[in-house]
Design an enzyme around this catalytic site. Structure first.
Site, mmCIF file in Angstrom:
data_model
loop_
_atom_site.group_PDB
_atom_site.id
_atom_site.type_symbol
_atom_site.label_atom_id
_atom_site.label_comp_id
_atom_site.label_asym_id
_atom_site.label_seq_id
_atom_site.Cartn_x
_atom_site.Cartn_y
_atom_site.Cartn_z
ATOM 1 N N HIS A 41 7.125 -11.794 9.804
ATOM 2 C CA HIS A 41 6.983 -10.298 9.694
ATOM 3 C C HIS A 41 7.249 -9.694 10.512
ATOM 4 O O HIS A 41 7.468 -8.164 10.240
ATOM 5 C CB HIS A 41 5.954 -10.833 9.508
ATOM 6 C CG HIS A 41 4.676 -8.978 9.134
ATOM 7 N ND1 HIS A 41 4.914 -9.123 8.037
ATOM 8 C CD2 HIS A 41 4.298 -8.342 9.126
ATOM 9 C CE1 HIS A 41 4.327 -8.476 7.095
ATOM 10 N NE2 HIS A 41 3.849 -7.622 8.181
ATOM 11 N N ARG A 63 8.536 -9.746 2.114
ATOM 12 C CA ARG A 63 6.901 -10.905 3.992
ATOM 13 C C ARG A 63 7.445 -12.089 2.824
ATOM 14 O O ARG A 63 8.585 -12.334 2.027
ATOM 15 C CB ARG A 63 5.971 -10.734 2.582
ATOM 16 C CG ARG A 63 5.577 -9.014 2.318
ATOM 17 C CD ARG A 63 4.426 -8.747 1.700
ATOM 18 N NE ARG A 63 3.612 -7.961 1.440
ATOM 19 C CZ ARG A 63 3.614 -6.369 1.348
ATOM 20 N NH1 ARG A 63 4.930 -6.849 0.277
ATOM 21 N NH2 ARG A 63 3.608 -5.709 1.200
ATOM 22 N N TYR A 91 5.774 2.789 11.871
ATOM 23 C CA TYR A 91 6.837 2.646 12.143
ATOM 24 C C TYR A 91 7.475 3.933 12.947
ATOM 25 O O TYR A 91 8.870 4.205 13.629
ATOM 26 C CB TYR A 91 8.243 2.308 11.465
ATOM 27 C CG TYR A 91 7.810 0.352 10.130
ATOM 28 C CD1 TYR A 91 7.990 -0.505 11.435
ATOM 29 C CD2 TYR A 91 7.116 0.654 9.018
ATOM 30 C CE1 TYR A 91 7.177 -1.261 10.391
ATOM 31 C CE2 TYR A 91 6.903 -0.317 8.895
ATOM 32 C CZ TYR A 91 6.249 -1.316 9.293
ATOM 33 O OH TYR A 91 6.001 -2.914 9.115
ATOM 34 N N ARG A 139 10.540 -8.555 9.464
ATOM 35 C CA ARG A 139 10.298 -7.013 8.359
ATOM 36 C C ARG A 139 10.404 -5.741 9.008
ATOM 37 O O ARG A 139 10.661 -4.926 8.687
ATOM 38 C CB ARG A 139 9.119 -7.693 7.577
ATOM 39 C CG ARG A 139 7.847 -6.488 6.426
ATOM 40 C CD ARG A 139 7.656 -7.570 5.436
ATOM 41 N NE ARG A 139 6.597 -6.463 4.517
ATOM 42 C CZ ARG A 139 6.789 -5.742 3.978
ATOM 43 N NH1 ARG A 139 7.769 -5.995 3.297
ATOM 44 N NH2 ARG A 139 6.044 -5.151 3.565
ATOM 45 N N LYS A 156 2.838 -8.169 -2.588
ATOM 46 C CA LYS A 156 0.658 -8.282 -2.752
ATOM 47 C C LYS A 156 0.221 -7.097 -3.865
ATOM 48 O O LYS A 156 1.118 -6.596 -4.302
ATOM 49 C CB LYS A 156 0.627 -6.901 -1.217
ATOM 50 C CG LYS A 156 0.083 -8.148 0.214
ATOM 51 C CD LYS A 156 -0.367 -7.450 1.015
ATOM 52 C CE LYS A 156 -0.924 -8.011 2.013
ATOM 53 N NZ LYS A 156 -0.925 -7.218 3.272
ATOM 54 N N HIS A 190 5.443 -0.955 0.156
ATOM 55 C CA HIS A 190 3.759 -0.427 0.626
ATOM 56 C C HIS A 190 2.751 0.830 -0.379
ATOM 57 O O HIS A 190 3.470 1.688 -1.073
ATOM 58 C CB HIS A 190 3.846 0.479 2.057
ATOM 59 C CG HIS A 190 3.678 -0.309 3.013
ATOM 60 N ND1 HIS A 190 4.846 0.009 4.390
ATOM 61 C CD2 HIS A 190 3.552 -1.729 3.507
ATOM 62 C CE1 HIS A 190 4.738 -0.670 4.792
ATOM 63 N NE2 HIS A 190 4.239 -1.641 4.325
#
Length: 191
Positions: A146, A46, A181, A149, A70, A172
């Site tokens: 992003h 990120r 995706y 990414r 995150k 994630h």
């Protein structure tokens, strides 16, 4: 409630190569930009994780390092030989001893703080830089950090990576986040 998930924007490998070819590597700024784009595409970081990297965080010999993403979750990041080489070229060119991995070259006149962060490159600068090289490469898509990414994840899936592996590489916590995706690779699987 929305039932349709927004499609992700991503670049194909050849579009990324075209973008990289636009970067002049005859200056420290060019070497930095090349290292940033290579690192983003190679690692799936990120932009917030990228700007917080310090020189001592990244191991260029083993081509792997830990990053705190995150939710304060740590995850391992692996980078390609090419990305490691370009980061090393950039660091070799630098003459300072500041801890930040990527420096801004426009804020030289600001008063130095004791932390050494006064020249750390910001997320917005990276966003502008990526958009600029995408325009130069002739891309009509809206390209952001992003997007790099998304391109990383899509490239992995198109080359046969497991969805769970991609989930852990992106950091994630929920597989449904990574499943955005799969629409890209569905056609690839059908073929």
């Amino acid at each position: 409630p929305k039932t349709v998930r927004k499609q992700v924007t991503f670049l194909h490998y050849d579009e990324i190569v075209r973008m990289i070819e636009q970067i002049p590597t005859n200056s420290e700024v060019g070497l930095r930009d090349r290292a940033i784009i290579e690192l983003l595409f190679s690692s799936g970081l990120r932009v917030s994780e990228l700007v917080n990297l310090n020189r001592d965080h990244i191991n260029l010999k083993r081509r792997e390092f830990m990053v705190r993403g995150k939710g304060q979750k740590d995850r391992p990041v692996f980078i390609s030989p090419s990305a490691a080489e370009h980061v090393e070229n950039y660091l070799d060119e630098r003459s300072d001893s500041l801890p930040a991995l990527f420096l801004s070259y426009t804020r030289r006149n600001s008063a130095p703080s004791t932390s050494g962060d006064y020249r750390r490159l910001g997320a917005r600068s990276i966003q502008r830089m990526i958009a600029q090289y995408a325009r130069l490469a002739g891309s009509t898509k809206h390209v952001s950090p992003h997007t790099m990414r998304h391109s990383f994840a899509t490239d992995l899936l198109m080359n046969g990576a497991d969805l769970r592996a991609v989930q852990s590489m992106l950091g994630h916590s929920n597989i449904s986040t990574t499943q955005v995706y799969t629409h890209v690779t569905d056609q690839h699987l059908r073929d």
